[in-house]
Design an enzyme around this catalytic site. Structure first.
Site, mmCIF file in Angstrom:
data_model
loop_
_atom_site.group_PDB
_atom_site.id
_atom_site.type_symbol
_atom_site.label_atom_id
_atom_site.label_comp_id
_atom_site.label_asym_id
_atom_site.label_seq_id
_atom_site.Cartn_x
_atom_site.Cartn_y
_atom_site.Cartn_z
ATOM 1 N N GLY A 258 58.408 39.880 12.010
ATOM 2 C CA GLY A 258 58.646 40.380 10.667
ATOM 3 C C GLY A 258 59.559 41.600 10.687
ATOM 4 C CB VAL A 259 61.375 43.229 8.054
ATOM 5 C CG1 VAL A 259 62.314 44.406 7.863
ATOM 6 C CG2 VAL A 259 62.161 41.925 8.061
ATOM 7 N N GLY A 260 60.349 45.752 9.929
ATOM 8 C CA GLY A 260 59.741 47.062 9.810
ATOM 9 C C GLY A 260 59.577 47.765 11.136
ATOM 10 C CG ASN A 261 59.479 52.071 11.325
ATOM 11 O OD1 ASN A 261 60.632 51.897 11.695
ATOM 12 N ND2 ASN A 261 59.143 53.002 10.452
ATOM 13 C CD GLU A 284 60.923 35.779 7.482
ATOM 14 O OE1 GLU A 284 61.012 34.874 6.635
ATOM 15 O OE2 GLU A 284 59.995 36.601 7.514
ATOM 16 C CG ASN A 374 57.698 44.847 0.056
ATOM 17 O OD1 ASN A 374 58.073 45.591 -0.834
ATOM 18 N ND2 ASN A 374 57.552 45.258 1.304
ATOM 19 N N GLY A 378 58.261 35.152 4.392
ATOM 20 C CA GLY A 378 58.150 33.984 5.256
ATOM 21 C C GLY A 378 56.907 33.973 6.105
#
Length: 497
Positions: A258-261, A284, A374, A378
């Site tokens: 996934g996205v992020g820190n 993704e 958010n 996905g």
């Protein structure tokens, strides 16, 4: 054919109140930058004149301030799907100024083709180049634009001078056939190609070319804090254990992140590990950390929907495309997130949660069960179909006022049936082959913060029998305590007896 060169303002004048617009891109990369801002200015002028002006906006995923921010601030969005992450839009959604429906990203394009959401009036596409016969070299994100461009009555193309023409060949563009005519998807490893390197559109539908010159505007992620580092370390420790035990094949498996820190911290830790082999990604989004892994030879290939790089890393990519060109392949979301492919090639899925409950349920989307953050993105596509599904989150937030391990999630996005592993800064909970009560003890003892463990065990004791011993009266006691006092530690179960 020769296309008309128009300004962003002229392009915006083509768009009318009530139209449905489909955009290229996935997260900020690949999304338009000029026409949507001009459209926001038009909407503001229309509102000042007392006339209604809102559009329906379909995208690949989230966008940027050029799109969701600009249009939300002037209240110019009526309906929005399938994902978002801009604060100004989030505010509009949570006060019902925008009709937002949160969809699995792999499903959006096909549901538009099925006719569930009505016709597409305009497609706006960011491109590196377009040929007279309608071949478009896309930018750094694909999303659902093959479908939107196919269905749109008219197309506007933003040709971004920052995008090198040498991006050609880094895309695998295809629009899947719809049931009952869809054949098998012939992807057996991340690097397999089944589509075209360009997006092909009907040149007669292209009503104008708008020139732009800017990077995607993705900010650099801050350095991982100690909690993120610990979560990353725990995820990698789990993967090493699985690999050494033989539960992962010796050549390893493709990774999704996934996205992020936290995701970046996991990837950096993977890069430092000497106990795991080099790996590929089927995901993704690829972030800055992936480029570093490729330079080290730790990540050998990445199939993705978007290169979500900071401006600094994006400039580095463009300056070294000869090196990266054959290591990254961008696909539409219905392919990058496709359940058939994810299940076949054995993707290891790593996603983040807002909160997890003691039986393994996951809330990815709603703060305290009501306020959209958010969206599901996905995560569902990968979670349900992964070889191993991992969710991570800090054990507590707001200095301990909130426990992210709760008796029952306040909004359910992923059930316990789809979740294999939960990781926090405290440790790892392996939920495989465990019944609900065993899962509860695993999560409480290994993932909950020590300041909340006794409270969670007290809740478990309150269960009134059955395989999953919830207390329906007290299931949201943590959330109620926070709403009433601002501190989940003030939970008092005695009031629910």
């Amino acid at each position: 054919m020769a296309f008309n060169r128009i300004t962003a303002q002229e392009a915006a004048e083509i768009i009318s109140n009530g139209m449905t617009i489909g955009l290229s891109g996935f997260t900020a990369p690949g999304t338009p930058k000029a026409v949507t801002e001009a459209l926001a200015a038009k909407a503001e002028a229309e509102h000042l004149a007392g006339r209604p002006f809102k559009v329906n906006l379909f995208t690949g995923a989230s966008t940027s301030d050029h799109v969701d921010g600009a249009l939300a601030r002037c209240n110019a969005i009526n309906m929005r799907a399938p994902y978002q992450n801009v604060p100004d839009l989030r505010k509009r959604i949570n006060c019902h100024d925008v009709h937002y429906f949160d969809r699995h990203l792999s499903e959006m394009a096909q549901e538009v083709r099925y006719g569930f959401y009505g016709p597409i009036d305009i497609a706006i596409i960011e491109a590196a180049d377009i040929t007279p016969d309608g071949e478009i070299i896309l930018g750094t994100g694909v999303g659902s634009i093959p479908t939107y461009a196919h269905l749109a009555k008219k197309i506007i193309v933003e040709v971004n001078k920052k995008l090198p023409h040498s991006l050609r060949g880094m895309h695998d563009v295809i629009m899947l056939q719809d049931p009952p005519r869809r054949p098998a998807i012939d992807i057996y490893k991340p690097s397999d190609r089944i589509g075209s390197p360009v997006l092909k559109v009907d040149p007669a539908k292209v009503i104008g070319i708008v020139e732009t010159d800017s990077y995607d505007g993705v900010k650099e992620f801050s350095a991982p804090d100690e909690v993120s580092k610990q979560i990353g370390s725990n995820v990698v420790r789990f993967l090493i254990s699985e690999y050494k035990s033989g539960r992962l094949p010796k050549e390893f498996l493709p990774m999704q992140s996934g996205v992020g820190n936290v995701a970046n911290a996991v990837l950096y830790d993977l890069g430092e590990s000497t106990e795991l082999p080099a790996f590929q990604m089927y995901t993704e989004v690829v972030q800055d950390a992936v480029l570093e892994l490729m330079k080290k030879g730790k990540c050998t290939f990445a199939s993705t929907c978007s290169m979500t790089f900071s401006d600094k890393t994006e400039a580095e990519l463009f300056a070294n495309l000869d090196f990266f060109h054959d290591k990254i392949l961008m696909r539409p979301a219905e392919l990058s997130n496709n359940p058939e492919v994810i299940r076949r090639i054995g993707v290891i899925a790593m996603n983040t949660a807002l909160e997890a409950d003691i039986f393994g349920g996951i809330n990815s989307t709603h703060v305290l069960g009501t306020k959209m953050m958010n969206g599901i993105g996905g995560s569902g596509d990968f979670t349900r179909n992964a070889y191993i599904s991992i969710f991570s989150c800090p054990s507590v937030t707001k200095g301990g006022l909130i426990s992210n391990i709760v008796p029952m999630v306040a909004h359910a996005d992923h059930s316990e049936h789809s979740v294999d592993i939960i990781v926090t800064d405290q440790g790892i909970a392996d939920l495989r082959h465990k019944d609900p009560v065993e899962r509860a003890h695993e999560i409480i003892n290994n993932c909950a913060h020590p300041m909340y463990r006794e409270l969670l065990l007290d809740y478990l004791k309150m269960g009134k029998g059955g395989q999953t011993p919830h207390s329906l009266k007290a299931a949201f006691a943590f959330h109620n305590a926070f709403n009433d006092t601002g501190d989940m530690r003030n939970t008092d179960f005695s009031k629910y007896l």
